[in-house]
Design a protein around this motif. Structure first.
Motif, mmCIF file in Angstrom:
data_model
loop_
_atom_site.group_PDB
_atom_site.id
_atom_site.type_symbol
_atom_site.label_atom_id
_atom_site.label_comp_id
_atom_site.label_asym_id
_atom_site.label_seq_id
_atom_site.Cartn_x
_atom_site.Cartn_y
_atom_site.Cartn_z
ATOM 1 N N LEU A 176 5.156 -8.671 -17.937
ATOM 2 C CA LEU A 176 6.597 -8.893 -17.958
ATOM 3 C C LEU A 176 6.941 -10.187 -18.682
ATOM 4 N N LEU A 177 6.140 -11.244 -18.471
ATOM 5 C CA LEU A 177 6.375 -12.514 -19.164
ATOM 6 C C LEU A 177 6.166 -12.368 -20.672
ATOM 7 N N GLU A 178 5.256 -11.497 -21.050
ATOM 8 C CA GLU A 178 5.006 -11.266 -22.476
ATOM 9 C C GLU A 178 5.972 -10.244 -23.067
ATOM 10 N N ARG A 179 6.965 -9.849 -22.290
ATOM 11 C CA ARG A 179 7.967 -8.872 -22.719
ATOM 12 C C ARG A 179 7.325 -7.534 -23.091
ATOM 13 N N VAL A 180 6.282 -7.222 -22.368
ATOM 14 C CA VAL A 180 5.649 -5.910 -22.498
ATOM 15 C C VAL A 180 5.638 -5.288 -21.106
ATOM 16 N N PRO A 181 6.777 -4.823 -20.628
ATOM 17 C CA PRO A 181 6.837 -4.320 -19.252
ATOM 18 C C PRO A 181 5.990 -3.067 -19.087
ATOM 19 N N PRO A 182 5.442 -2.864 -17.897
ATOM 20 C CA PRO A 182 4.682 -1.635 -17.638
ATOM 21 C C PRO A 182 5.572 -0.406 -17.784
ATOM 22 N N LYS A 183 4.971 0.683 -18.176
ATOM 23 C CA LYS A 183 5.726 1.915 -18.326
ATOM 24 C C LYS A 183 6.214 2.405 -16.972
ATOM 25 N N PRO A 184 7.376 2.994 -16.928
ATOM 26 C CA PRO A 184 7.891 3.517 -15.642
ATOM 27 C C PRO A 184 7.016 4.654 -15.134
ATOM 28 N N LEU A 185 7.040 4.827 -13.834
ATOM 29 C CA LEU A 185 6.237 5.862 -13.208
ATOM 30 C C LEU A 185 6.795 7.243 -13.562
ATOM 31 N N VAL A 186 5.929 8.095 -14.038
ATOM 32 C CA VAL A 186 6.277 9.481 -14.360
ATOM 33 C C VAL A 186 5.594 10.367 -13.329
ATOM 34 N N TYR A 187 6.362 11.161 -12.618
ATOM 35 C CA TYR A 187 5.782 11.971 -11.544
ATOM 36 C C TYR A 187 6.428 13.349 -11.523
ATOM 37 N N VAL A 188 5.722 14.268 -10.919
ATOM 38 C CA VAL A 188 6.236 15.624 -10.676
ATOM 39 C C VAL A 188 5.902 15.988 -9.239
ATOM 40 N N ARG A 189 6.622 16.951 -8.707
ATOM 41 C CA ARG A 189 6.391 17.410 -7.342
ATOM 42 C C ARG A 189 5.429 18.601 -7.340
ATOM 43 N N PRO A 190 4.703 18.785 -6.245
ATOM 44 C CA PRO A 190 3.776 19.934 -6.199
ATOM 45 C C PRO A 190 4.462 21.275 -6.372
ATOM 46 N N SER A 191 5.722 21.354 -5.961
ATOM 47 C CA SER A 191 6.433 22.630 -6.057
ATOM 48 C C SER A 191 7.019 22.876 -7.445
ATOM 49 N N ASP A 192 6.969 21.879 -8.321
ATOM 50 C CA ASP A 192 7.527 22.052 -9.664
ATOM 51 C C ASP A 192 6.705 23.071 -10.450
ATOM 52 N N SER A 193 7.384 23.846 -11.247
ATOM 53 C CA SER A 193 6.686 24.813 -12.088
ATOM 54 C C SER A 193 5.963 24.087 -13.219
ATOM 55 N N LEU A 194 4.975 24.775 -13.783
ATOM 56 C CA LEU A 194 4.239 24.181 -14.893
ATOM 57 C C LEU A 194 5.139 23.977 -16.110
ATOM 58 N N ALA A 195 6.164 24.797 -16.228
ATOM 59 C CA ALA A 195 7.113 24.608 -17.326
ATOM 60 C C ALA A 195 7.844 23.272 -17.190
ATOM 61 N N ARG A 196 8.214 22.924 -15.971
ATOM 62 C CA ARG A 196 8.865 21.632 -15.743
ATOM 63 C C ARG A 196 7.886 20.489 -15.973
ATOM 64 N N VAL A 197 6.633 20.679 -15.604
ATOM 65 C CA VAL A 197 5.617 19.647 -15.835
ATOM 66 C C VAL A 197 5.454 19.381 -17.323
ATOM 67 N N VAL A 198 5.388 20.453 -18.106
ATOM 68 C CA VAL A 198 5.231 20.301 -19.555
ATOM 69 C C VAL A 198 6.438 19.587 -20.156
ATOM 70 N N ARG A 199 7.635 19.944 -19.721
ATOM 71 C CA ARG A 199 8.840 19.280 -20.240
ATOM 72 C C ARG A 199 8.855 17.798 -19.865
ATOM 73 N N THR A 200 8.411 17.470 -18.659
ATOM 74 C CA THR A 200 8.384 16.075 -18.225
ATOM 75 C C THR A 200 7.403 15.259 -19.053
ATOM 76 N N LEU A 201 6.204 15.799 -19.265
ATOM 77 C CA LEU A 201 5.207 15.085 -20.068
ATOM 78 C C LEU A 201 5.675 14.919 -21.508
ATOM 79 N N SER A 202 6.308 15.936 -22.041
ATOM 80 C CA SER A 202 6.780 15.850 -23.423
ATOM 81 C C SER A 202 7.926 14.861 -23.558
ATOM 82 N N ALA A 203 8.813 14.808 -22.574
ATOM 83 C CA ALA A 203 9.957 13.904 -22.654
ATOM 84 C C ALA A 203 9.522 12.444 -22.564
#
Length: 209
Positions: A176-203
């Motif tokens: 954070l001091l070097e102005r390189v903040p960590p990437k935000p957490l990307v998560y999916v739920r177990p009930s999410d369809s694989l189509a939603r998982v693919v869209r989340t990873l691509s986005a």
């Protein structure tokens, strides 16, 4: 006397004709069996020893069966499969989740990932009681680069005790001091369809969530 001799001679020549036909070469016998007195028909294949130059010069074009709707049908099958299955089905039955505390020293975190045979693990912040991010091999590479730059610039490198005390939380604060903040957490739920998982990873342009 001449008449019977001539007839005998003629009869002998007629009786010898079949024998001569049987003794003829195979190609000649085949021509004799063809209609028209053995004359090959137009367009018939050449005999033994002959080369059909017309067949040699002609090139047979390959037969390609192409369905114009095939790409659309393939996309539909993939889409139906992704919508019919959930993220929970990707979890192995005997699998386990390795959760690392944010205040764990980086060296211990590296050994934990190595012992478990995994390349990344979620980070748990005990202060807020939630998962705040993921640590992966790229984070350790970034730490090694920082240590190398510190040594090459002439600054004092970290001692063994300081390296053991250098935690994941401290590493994230330095980013954070070097102005390189960590990437935000990307998560999916177990009930999410694989189509939603693919869209989340691509986005989010990531390979895991």
């Amino acid at each position: 006397a001449a008449g019977p001799s001539a007839a005998a001679a003629a009869g002998g020549s007629n009786r010898g004709a079949p024998g001569q036909a049987l003794q003829a070469p195979p190609q000649q016998r085949m021509q004799q069996l063809l209609p028209g007195g053995g004359a090959p028909a137009a367009g018939s294949p050449p005999g033994d020893g002959d080369v059909d130059m017309a067949a040699a010069d002609s090139v047979v074009a390959p037969i390609i069966l192409h369905n114009e709707r095939e790409p659309d049908l393939t996309k539909k099958k993939v889409s139906d499969f992704l919508h019919a299955h959930s993220a929970y089905e990707l979890i192995p039955e005997s699998g386990k989740v390795v959760l690392l505390d944010l205040d764990l020293p980086i060296r211990q975190a590296f050994h934990a990932l190595h012992e478990q045979g995994i390349a990344s693990a979620p980070l748990f912040d005990s202060h807020c009681g939630a998962v705040v991010g993921v640590i992966s091999a790229s984070d350790f590479i970034h730490t090694l680069r920082r240590l190398r730059n510190a040594v090459s610039s002439g600054s004092n490198p970290l001692s063994e005790a300081e390296m053991d005390a250098h935690t994941i939380r401290a590493m994230r604060e330095e980013c954070l001091l070097e102005r390189v903040p960590p990437k935000p957490l990307v998560y999916v739920r177990p009930s999410d369809s694989l189509a939603r998982v693919v869209r989340t990873l691509s986005a989010h342009k990531c390979s895991s969530a």
